[in-house]
Design an enzyme around this catalytic site. Sequence first.
Site, PDB file in Angstrom:
ATOM      1  N   ARG A 206       0.855  -1.180   0.000  1.00  0.00           N
ATOM      2  CA  ARG A 206       0.000   0.000   0.000  1.00  0.00           C
ATOM      3  C   ARG A 206       0.897   1.238   0.000  1.00  0.00           C
ATOM      4  NH1 ARG A 206      -3.646  -2.588  -1.669  1.00  0.00           N
ATOM      5  NH2 ARG A 206      -5.574  -3.197  -0.608  1.00  0.00           N
ATOM      6  N   HIS A 254      -1.480   1.114  -9.445  1.00  0.00           N
ATOM      7  CA  HIS A 254      -2.176   0.124  -8.592  1.00  0.00           C
ATOM      8  C   HIS A 254      -2.844  -0.969  -9.438  1.00  0.00           C
ATOM      9  CE1 HIS A 254      -4.114  -0.463  -4.388  1.00  0.00           C
ATOM     10  NE2 HIS A 254      -4.036  -1.630  -5.040  1.00  0.00           N
TER      11      HIS A 254
HETATM   12  P1  NDP Z   1      -1.824 -11.765   4.346  1.00  0.00           P
HETATM   13  O1  NDP Z   1      -2.668 -11.291   5.483  1.00  0.00           O
HETATM   14  O2  NDP Z   1      -2.069 -13.127   3.799  1.00  0.00           O
HETATM   15  O3  NDP Z   1      -0.276 -11.693   4.735  1.00  0.00           O
HETATM   16  C1  NDP Z   1       0.254 -10.602   5.406  1.00  0.00           C
HETATM   17  C2  NDP Z   1       1.692 -10.909   5.768  1.00  0.00           C
HETATM   18  O4  NDP Z   1       2.276  -9.747   6.376  1.00  0.00           O
HETATM   19  C3  NDP Z   1       1.812 -12.038   6.792  1.00  0.00           C
HETATM   20  O5  NDP Z   1       2.936 -12.833   6.503  1.00  0.00           O
HETATM   21  C4  NDP Z   1       2.031 -11.286   8.108  1.00  0.00           C
HETATM   22  O6  NDP Z   1       2.761 -12.008   9.085  1.00  0.00           O
HETATM   23  C5  NDP Z   1       2.853 -10.116   7.621  1.00  0.00           C
HETATM   24  N1  NDP Z   1       2.777  -8.996   8.567  1.00  0.00           N
HETATM   25  C6  NDP Z   1       1.692  -8.304   8.954  1.00  0.00           C
HETATM   26  N2  NDP Z   1       2.032  -7.373   9.866  1.00  0.00           N
HETATM   27  C7  NDP Z   1       3.354  -7.501  10.067  1.00  0.00           C
HETATM   28  C8  NDP Z   1       4.288  -6.848  10.897  1.00  0.00           C
HETATM   29  N3  NDP Z   1       3.914  -5.861  11.728  1.00  0.00           N
HETATM   30  N4  NDP Z   1       5.573  -7.230  10.843  1.00  0.00           N
HETATM   31  C9  NDP Z   1       5.973  -8.237  10.021  1.00  0.00           C
HETATM   32  N5  NDP Z   1       5.133  -8.913   9.212  1.00  0.00           N
HETATM   33  C10 NDP Z   1       3.841  -8.541   9.234  1.00  0.00           C
HETATM   34  O7  NDP Z   1      -1.980 -10.647   3.212  1.00  0.00           O
HETATM   35  P2  NDP Z   1      -1.860 -10.863   1.637  1.00  0.00           P
HETATM   36  O8  NDP Z   1      -0.573 -11.528   1.339  1.00  0.00           O
HETATM   37  O9  NDP Z   1      -3.093 -11.459   1.100  1.00  0.00           O
HETATM   38  O10 NDP Z   1      -1.853  -9.340   1.131  1.00  0.00           O
HETATM   39  C11 NDP Z   1      -0.871  -8.414   1.573  1.00  0.00           C
HETATM   40  C12 NDP Z   1      -1.245  -7.018   1.103  1.00  0.00           C
HETATM   41  O11 NDP Z   1      -1.025  -6.872  -0.289  1.00  0.00           O
HETATM   42  C13 NDP Z   1      -2.718  -6.628   1.248  1.00  0.00           C
HETATM   43  O12 NDP Z   1      -3.038  -6.299   2.593  1.00  0.00           O
HETATM   44  C14 NDP Z   1      -2.803  -5.428   0.339  1.00  0.00           C
HETATM   45  O13 NDP Z   1      -2.454  -4.273   1.059  1.00  0.00           O
HETATM   46  C15 NDP Z   1      -1.717  -5.698  -0.711  1.00  0.00           C
HETATM   47  N6  NDP Z   1      -2.308  -5.941  -2.032  1.00  0.00           N
HETATM   48  C16 NDP Z   1      -1.895  -5.133  -3.078  1.00  0.00           C
HETATM   49  C17 NDP Z   1      -2.430  -5.317  -4.334  1.00  0.00           C
HETATM   50  C18 NDP Z   1      -1.974  -4.490  -5.492  1.00  0.00           C
HETATM   51  O14 NDP Z   1      -2.572  -4.567  -6.573  1.00  0.00           O
HETATM   52  N7  NDP Z   1      -0.918  -3.695  -5.349  1.00  0.00           N
HETATM   53  C19 NDP Z   1      -3.436  -6.362  -4.619  1.00  0.00           C
HETATM   54  C20 NDP Z   1      -3.754  -7.164  -3.469  1.00  0.00           C
HETATM   55  C21 NDP Z   1      -3.206  -6.934  -2.223  1.00  0.00           C
HETATM   56  P3  NDP Z   1       2.174 -13.393   9.712  1.00  0.00           P
HETATM   57  O15 NDP Z   1       2.300 -14.397   8.598  1.00  0.00           O
HETATM   58  O16 NDP Z   1       3.071 -13.682  10.837  1.00  0.00           O
HETATM   59  O17 NDP Z   1       0.744 -13.103  10.078  1.00  0.00           O
END
Ligand code: NDP
Length: 291
Positions: A206, A254
């Site tokens: 984001r 995006h």
């Molecule tokens: P998930 O919820 O499946 O994965 C999120 C990951 O981030 C997890 O591994 C989580 O750790 C990690 N994480 C979250 N908070 C922290 C932190 N504070 N420190 C370290 N690691 C952290 O999300 P997705 O993979 O499905 O999607 C990720 C993001 O991609 C979405 O939220 C969205 O913002 C973005 N996105 C962008 C798009 C685009 O077109 N540019 C399209 C779709 C999504 P843990 O595994 O330990 O929970």
Amino acid sequence: MLPALVPGLRVRQWPDLGDPREIRYLAAWTIPPGLMTDLPDLGFALSIGAGVDQLDIGAIPVAVPLLRMAENAIADGMIEYVTMAVLMLHRDMPHYLAEQAAAHWSPRRRIAAAERRIGVMGTGMLGSAVLERLACFGFALSGWSRSPKDMPGVRCHAGTEELPAFLAELDILICLLPLTPETRDILAGPVFRQLPRGAAVINAGRGGHLVAADLLAALDSEHLSAAILDVTDPEPLPADHPFWCHPRVLLTPHVASSTDPATAAHFVADAILRHREGKSLPGLVDRAAGY
Ligand code: NDP
């Protein structure tokens, strides 16, 4: 399409909701103010994107499960985008694009994939899918998440205490984190300074993850070599924003991935059917964590 997948389902589109007390499931990108109080019998609320940062989570009653679109087509799009971005950086395309514009012929030595160190911040649905595909090229891979992970062929780091070790060994940093209070502004000076000189950054998470002024400073001091940004804050950027014409910033609007209505309908149908049967729900959001 959805009614064909769920027996007896009728779909209503806001603002023509009919009697709101009959609404059992809500799918939305953002929720109009006050709408939730009109929907007393919701089985779940669903974000139609993979993220939930655009939603006012606090407006959704705690008793209503919050889901997000966690379906494979979103991962497929992200795999394509990040693979493209990584290969562009790996094969020096920002340099060659600038050299072409200046009519220069200046080949660089090719670096073997095994020597290119790539790290993904956020190894969830998207980050883990991207890492799995990048492994096919033979890159040296690592990942960083909140909780410890064990992924074959990936050096896994977790938590803020392991962030420095993760960053210190990267040529390309990819952000696929969700936007939460903990991750907002994470792509900033302190993180950039811990990357080796010459590293590049890809942000497909984001726009709120990135502090633009810090990226510009890191690029202009040549500590960072390039950035590929799919997301910005705001979107779109104002016409005079320096990212538009910075020679080492590649911008896309995006488009890394998006929800495909056809495959998303199957995800929503599955969620409704599982809810009706009292089964666990897909894509459940941890409200406390914010993703
Ligand atoms: P998930 O919820 O499946 O994965 C999120 C990951 O981030 C997890 O591994 C989580 O750790 C990690 N994480 C979250 N908070 C922290 C932190 N504070 N420190 C370290 N690691 C952290 O999300 P997705 O993979 O499905 O999607 C990720 C993001 O991609 C979405 O939220 C969205 O913002 C973005 N996105 C962008 C798009 C685009 O077109 N540019 C399209 C779709 C999504 P843990 O595994 O330990 O929970």
